[in-house]
Motif scaffolding. Sequence first.
Motif, mmCIF file in Angstrom:
data_model
loop_
_atom_site.group_PDB
_atom_site.id
_atom_site.type_symbol
_atom_site.label_atom_id
_atom_site.label_comp_id
_atom_site.label_asym_id
_atom_site.label_seq_id
_atom_site.Cartn_x
_atom_site.Cartn_y
_atom_site.Cartn_z
ATOM 1 N N ILE A 1 -7.436 44.476 44.560
ATOM 2 C CA ILE A 1 -7.911 43.837 45.458
ATOM 3 C C ILE A 1 -6.848 43.044 46.034
ATOM 4 N N LEU A 2 -5.857 42.402 45.146
ATOM 5 C CA LEU A 2 -4.688 41.733 45.970
ATOM 6 C C LEU A 2 -3.809 42.412 46.781
ATOM 7 N N ASN A 3 -3.954 43.816 46.851
ATOM 8 C CA ASN A 3 -3.060 44.692 47.651
ATOM 9 C C ASN A 3 -3.780 44.722 48.963
ATOM 10 N N PHE A 4 -5.010 44.151 49.058
ATOM 11 C CA PHE A 4 -5.720 44.224 50.380
ATOM 12 C C PHE A 4 -6.174 42.846 50.621
ATOM 13 N N PRO A 5 -5.250 42.220 50.961
ATOM 14 C CA PRO A 5 -5.716 40.365 51.139
ATOM 15 C C PRO A 5 -6.725 40.174 52.299
ATOM 16 N N GLN A 6 -6.791 41.248 53.077
ATOM 17 C CA GLN A 6 -7.934 40.752 54.058
ATOM 18 C C GLN A 6 -9.264 41.051 53.403
ATOM 19 N N LEU A 7 -9.581 41.596 52.230
ATOM 20 C CA LEU A 7 -10.665 41.742 51.600
ATOM 21 C C LEU A 7 -11.362 40.755 51.207
ATOM 22 N N SER A 8 -12.843 40.523 51.206
ATOM 23 C CA SER A 8 -13.405 39.494 50.493
ATOM 24 C C SER A 8 -14.037 40.090 49.304
ATOM 25 N N ARG A 9 -14.490 41.356 49.264
ATOM 26 C CA ARG A 9 -15.191 42.032 48.179
ATOM 27 C C ARG A 9 -14.886 43.328 48.215
#
Length: 467
Positions: free
Chosen positions: A77-85
């Motif tokens: 998930i840290l590879n996708f900083p725009q994500l919340s979940r």
Amino acid sequence: MALDPTAFKTIVPSRYITFTIPNLLLHLHHFNASQLRVAVLDSPAPSEPVQIAAMLVPIGRESDWYFSTEQGHLQLILNFPQLSRLFLIGNSPTSTHPTSYNPLLCTDGVASVADSSVVEENLMPLLIELIPRSAFCRTGDGLCEIPFLSYEDEVIRSLVLDRCVGEFVGEMLIEDVELESEDGGGREFRRRLRFKRMPNLVQTQIKIRPKNVDFVNMEEVEFEIVDDGVLVHPYLTPMVAGLSVIRSFLDAKIGNGIKPKALCLGVGGGALLGFLSSQLGFQVLGIEADNVVLEVARRYFGLERGNSIRLCVGDALDMIGKFATQVESNGFHGYVLENGEHLNDFDDKFDVIMVDLDATDSNIGMSAPPLAFFQKSALFAIRTLLSKDGVVIINVIPSDQTSYKLVITEFKEVFAELYEIDVGNEDNFVLIASASEIGHVSVHRQSKFLKKLKQVSGSFLDSIRLI
């Protein structure tokens, strides 16, 4: 304990929930187990507005630490900083440990070409139940889009050779992998070391080759280490390229028959130490926190200690503090490590200090090195250990630009000059900090050392920039 559906209605930073459900999608090929494992991870730093996404676990890799541990999910998930979940859905693992991965041996041979759109459509009712309230929109059908992310890497198949537990690094595994060739032809094989605490970070990899190329299962073939003087780990080549900042100094030293001295903080499989010693003629001292890692390096990665490579076990921060005190008082003459190694050959200072250490916890905003290395006391100790013309070369994996800028600021306050190499993989940066201002003296003759440095460093020599 029964799962409370209301738990998913709010975003709770860093919360991690996993559960299994009966598999009603056996007809879709991608899912072939009686149970599906669903993992829900909320980002440590949720985005605004709330964005969510899902990912299917590649078939055959359900037991891999990438997809079966909290740390693996966190790094994803840290590879996708725009994500919340982030949702991960896959077959329930049949083993708690990674073993092998070979898509050629999937159950019916069609899993790899399953219609992903049909899979995603059948999973959507489940995912809708797991959406937080803040993700619902007031327009259209009331729902935000749930994109499916794809996980792709170069691994074609893999085999775990061994699992070990170190007192400091915890559980680790050694695996042989077959990779897609960069030029699209032939086969490439690597031996890798990974730590469970940072599962998506390959600690070490070296070239290997099969003694018999005609095989289907990796269990069927014996591999041998390829010693061709080439570094295959992505950031090691730019770290070596960083030596060109003081190429005139090093070339003059070698030309006078004096071996340059290198201190390597973090040994891993020992690829960097071996290269500095065998290919560039350095005297190398390696510090590794965990003795089990050193045993793995010797057994599986061909690391050999000898006159040119000395090894010691200890915490890198503690050791540089002790070394700095020793150098300021009496140098290394007569200094003996706890393992009985004498450091007389290292004189008083090191010409280069290489720092290749992971942070043990990617929650802190830095995957490498530990944040403690950017404290003033640590940076001053490192500078004390450098010769007047020496450099420290450090592999940095920041989680965001803010963390990286803070690192640069700390270095600039202690060292005379700071250089950067962008490794180009969107993860690693190599920083080169010099103890004093560097005189850019041209070297007209093409010495053996300079030729080798240019040969191994390639285009990275041209990408070094002063910052």
